[in-house]
Scaffold this motif. Structure first.
Motif, short mmCIF file in Angstrom:
data_model
loop_
_atom_site.label_atom_id
_atom_site.label_comp_id
_atom_site.label_asym_id
_atom_site.label_seq_id
_atom_site.Cartn_x
_atom_site.Cartn_y
_atom_site.Cartn_z
N ALA A 206 0.83 -1.20 0.00
CA ALA A 206 0.00 0.00 0.00
C ALA A 206 0.87 1.26 0.00
O ALA A 206 1.84 1.35 0.74
CB ALA A 206 -0.93 0.00 1.20
N GLN A 207 0.51 2.20 -0.84
CA GLN A 207 1.19 3.48 -0.88
C GLN A 207 0.60 4.42 0.17
O GLN A 207 -0.42 4.11 0.79
CB GLN A 207 1.07 4.08 -2.28
CG GLN A 207 1.69 3.23 -3.38
CD GLN A 207 3.19 3.05 -3.18
OE1 GLN A 207 3.93 4.02 -3.11
NE2 GLN A 207 3.64 1.81 -3.09
N TRP A 208 1.21 5.58 0.35
CA TRP A 208 0.82 6.45 1.45
C TRP A 208 -0.66 6.83 1.39
O TRP A 208 -1.32 6.89 2.42
CB TRP A 208 1.70 7.70 1.48
CG TRP A 208 1.62 8.59 0.26
CD1 TRP A 208 2.45 8.58 -0.82
CD2 TRP A 208 0.65 9.62 0.01
NE1 TRP A 208 2.07 9.52 -1.74
CE2 TRP A 208 0.97 10.18 -1.25
CE3 TRP A 208 -0.44 10.11 0.72
CZ2 TRP A 208 0.23 11.21 -1.81
CZ3 TRP A 208 -1.18 11.15 0.15
CH2 TRP A 208 -0.84 11.68 -1.08
N TRP A 209 -1.19 7.08 0.19
CA TRP A 209 -2.59 7.50 0.08
C TRP A 209 -3.58 6.36 0.31
O TRP A 209 -4.76 6.60 0.42
CB TRP A 209 -2.85 8.16 -1.27
CG TRP A 209 -2.59 7.26 -2.45
CD1 TRP A 209 -3.48 6.42 -3.05
CD2 TRP A 209 -1.36 7.10 -3.16
NE1 TRP A 209 -2.89 5.75 -4.10
CE2 TRP A 209 -1.59 6.15 -4.19
CE3 TRP A 209 -0.09 7.67 -3.04
CZ2 TRP A 209 -0.59 5.76 -5.08
CZ3 TRP A 209 0.90 7.29 -3.93
CH2 TRP A 209 0.65 6.34 -4.93
N GLU A 210 -3.07 5.12 0.33
CA GLU A 210 -3.93 3.96 0.56
C GLU A 210 -3.91 3.50 2.01
O GLU A 210 -4.64 2.58 2.38
CB GLU A 210 -3.50 2.80 -0.35
CG GLU A 210 -3.65 3.12 -1.84
CD GLU A 210 -3.10 2.03 -2.72
OE1 GLU A 210 -3.81 1.57 -3.63
OE2 GLU A 210 -1.94 1.62 -2.50
N THR A 211 -3.08 4.13 2.84
CA THR A 211 -3.04 3.77 4.24
C THR A 211 -4.25 4.38 4.95
O THR A 211 -4.80 5.40 4.51
CB THR A 211 -1.74 4.29 4.90
OG1 THR A 211 -1.68 5.73 4.75
CG2 THR A 211 -0.52 3.67 4.24
N PRO A 212 -4.70 3.76 6.05
CA PRO A 212 -5.93 4.21 6.71
C PRO A 212 -5.95 5.69 7.08
O PRO A 212 -7.01 6.33 7.00
CB PRO A 212 -5.99 3.32 7.96
CG PRO A 212 -5.28 2.07 7.55
CD PRO A 212 -4.17 2.52 6.65
N GLN A 213 -4.80 6.26 7.47
CA GLN A 213 -4.80 7.65 7.91
C GLN A 213 -5.21 8.61 6.80
O GLN A 213 -5.70 9.71 7.07
CB GLN A 213 -3.44 8.04 8.47
CG GLN A 213 -2.34 8.17 7.43
CD GLN A 213 -1.01 8.56 8.02
OE1 GLN A 213 -0.08 7.75 8.07
NE2 GLN A 213 -0.90 9.80 8.46
N TYR A 214 -5.02 8.21 5.54
CA TYR A 214 -5.45 9.03 4.42
C TYR A 214 -6.70 8.46 3.75
O TYR A 214 -7.67 9.16 3.49
CB TYR A 214 -4.33 9.16 3.38
CG TYR A 214 -3.19 10.01 3.84
CD1 TYR A 214 -3.29 11.40 3.86
CD2 TYR A 214 -2.00 9.44 4.27
CE1 TYR A 214 -2.25 12.19 4.30
CE2 TYR A 214 -0.94 10.22 4.71
CZ TYR A 214 -1.07 11.60 4.71
OH TYR A 214 -0.03 12.38 5.15
N ARG A 215 -6.67 7.14 3.45
CA ARG A 215 -7.74 6.51 2.70
C ARG A 215 -9.11 6.74 3.33
O ARG A 215 -10.09 7.01 2.64
CB ARG A 215 -7.48 5.01 2.58
CG ARG A 215 -8.47 4.27 1.68
CD ARG A 215 -8.30 2.78 1.81
NE ARG A 215 -8.57 2.34 3.18
CZ ARG A 215 -7.80 1.51 3.87
NH1 ARG A 215 -6.71 1.02 3.32
NH2 ARG A 215 -8.11 1.17 5.10
N ASP A 216 -9.17 6.65 4.65
CA ASP A 216 -10.45 6.78 5.34
C ASP A 216 -10.98 8.21 5.35
O ASP A 216 -12.14 8.45 5.69
CB ASP A 216 -10.33 6.26 6.78
CG ASP A 216 -10.04 4.76 6.82
OD1 ASP A 216 -10.19 4.10 5.78
OD2 ASP A 216 -9.65 4.27 7.90
N LEU A 217 -10.12 9.18 4.98
CA LEU A 217 -10.54 10.57 4.97
C LEU A 217 -10.66 11.14 3.56
O LEU A 217 -11.03 12.30 3.38
CB LEU A 217 -9.54 11.41 5.78
CG LEU A 217 -9.49 11.11 7.28
CD1 LEU A 217 -8.31 11.80 7.94
CD2 LEU A 217 -10.79 11.53 7.96
N LEU A 218 -10.33 10.32 2.57
CA LEU A 218 -10.40 10.75 1.18
C LEU A 218 -11.50 9.99 0.46
O LEU A 218 -11.93 8.93 0.89
CB LEU A 218 -9.05 10.51 0.49
CG LEU A 218 -7.82 11.16 1.13
CD1 LEU A 218 -6.55 10.75 0.41
CD2 LEU A 218 -7.97 12.69 1.11
#
Length: 286
Positions: A85-97
């Protein structure tokens, strides 16, 4: 870039959808036959998740895909798409995007050409951090502070990936002339943003044309969108309005948006004139 995991993921899900349509199966038919949830099928076909090789082989068999070379090619693509998983697919970003922007970030990395149609503001991937925050603060009543912070960080990382890339897609940007006047975040923020565009123009990373305030110019009626042409020869449309966005893959809709872009591009000021306007406005804000 030809072996991008995001292009591979898209190749697999489009093949699945094409085979399902060829059999006149619904997503519910697939879910029932494979003993999966309907949500799983929908997320695979939308590109929100990848599909494992162990799931792909029986699915292709159910959908009637029998060509061994095609099956093996899709299995290889499925394996490639299952990267870390790349940075944008990690929960800290994915769940807010939004799912659409998560897909777009990956697809941008596999783009050979991007056409930006932005009648109101500078495109997100080309925004300075201060300009980005000012844009998102207009949605303070609809987005949480946590979501705004995540999107600001996300846009800066997208911008940095664009600046750091060894190979660059061809980028053509249409801006309405009003963008040069709209002091998003104040005069200083706008000045820095315009100067940043001038740097990108000077480095030949982007080409910009301005839609002028004159009667014979097309009125930029549509919402913000970008057309992303991928290295595998396919094209996607990302469309955004207010806090809503979507990835569009319908050929006719993409064709219509490209025709509009081309018509506006031809009617706009040419690149040298547009760059001169941007420079004049930046200087006036000093």
């Amino acid at each position: 870039m030809a072996d991008s995991p995001y292009v591979a993921r898209r190749r697999v899900r489009l093949a699945i959808r094409r085979a399902r349509d060829g059999k006149n199966f619904t997503q519910s038919d697939v879910a029932e036959a494979m003993e999966w949830s309907l949500s799983k099928v929908m997320r695979i076909e939308s590109g929100e998740v990848t599909i494992s090789q162990n799931d792909l082989r029986p699915l292709l068999a159910f959908l009637g895909v029998k060509d061994r070379a095609e099956i093996e090619s899709l299995v290889v693509s499925a394996k490639l798409s299952k990267q870390r998983a790349q940075w944008w697919e990690t929960p800290q970003y994915r769940d807010l995007l939004t799912p659409a922007i998560v897909q777009l970030i990956g697809l941008e990395l596999a783009a050979r050409e991007i056409q930006y149609f932005y009648p109101m503001v500078v495109p997100g991937r080309l925004q300075t951090p201060a300009y980005t925050r000012a844009v998102f603060e207009t949605f303070a009543g609809e987005l949480s502070e946590e979501a705004i912070d995540a999107r600001v960080r996300m846009r800066e990382m997208r911008r940095q990936s664009f600046l750091d890339a060894a190979e660059h897609p061809e980028v053509n940007l249409v801006l309405d002339e009003s963008v040069l006047y709209r002091q998003v975040g104040g005069a200083e923020v706008l000045r820095h943003q315009l100067e940043h565009l001038l740097v990108l123009i000077g480095e030949r990373r982007i080409s910009v044309r301005i839609i002028p305030f004159k009667e014979q110019s097309p009125i930029p009626m549509l919402a913000t969108y970008e057309i992303v042409s991928l290295v595998d020869g396919t094209t996607v449309l990302y469309r955004e309005s207010d806090t809503l966005d979507e990835i569009v893959e319908d050929h006719e809709k993409i064709k219509r948006h490209r025709e509009i872009f081309d018509r506006v591009w031809q009617a706009a000021y040419d690149e040298p004139t547009s760059a001169g306007l941007i420079k004049d406005h930046a200087t006036a804000l000093s």
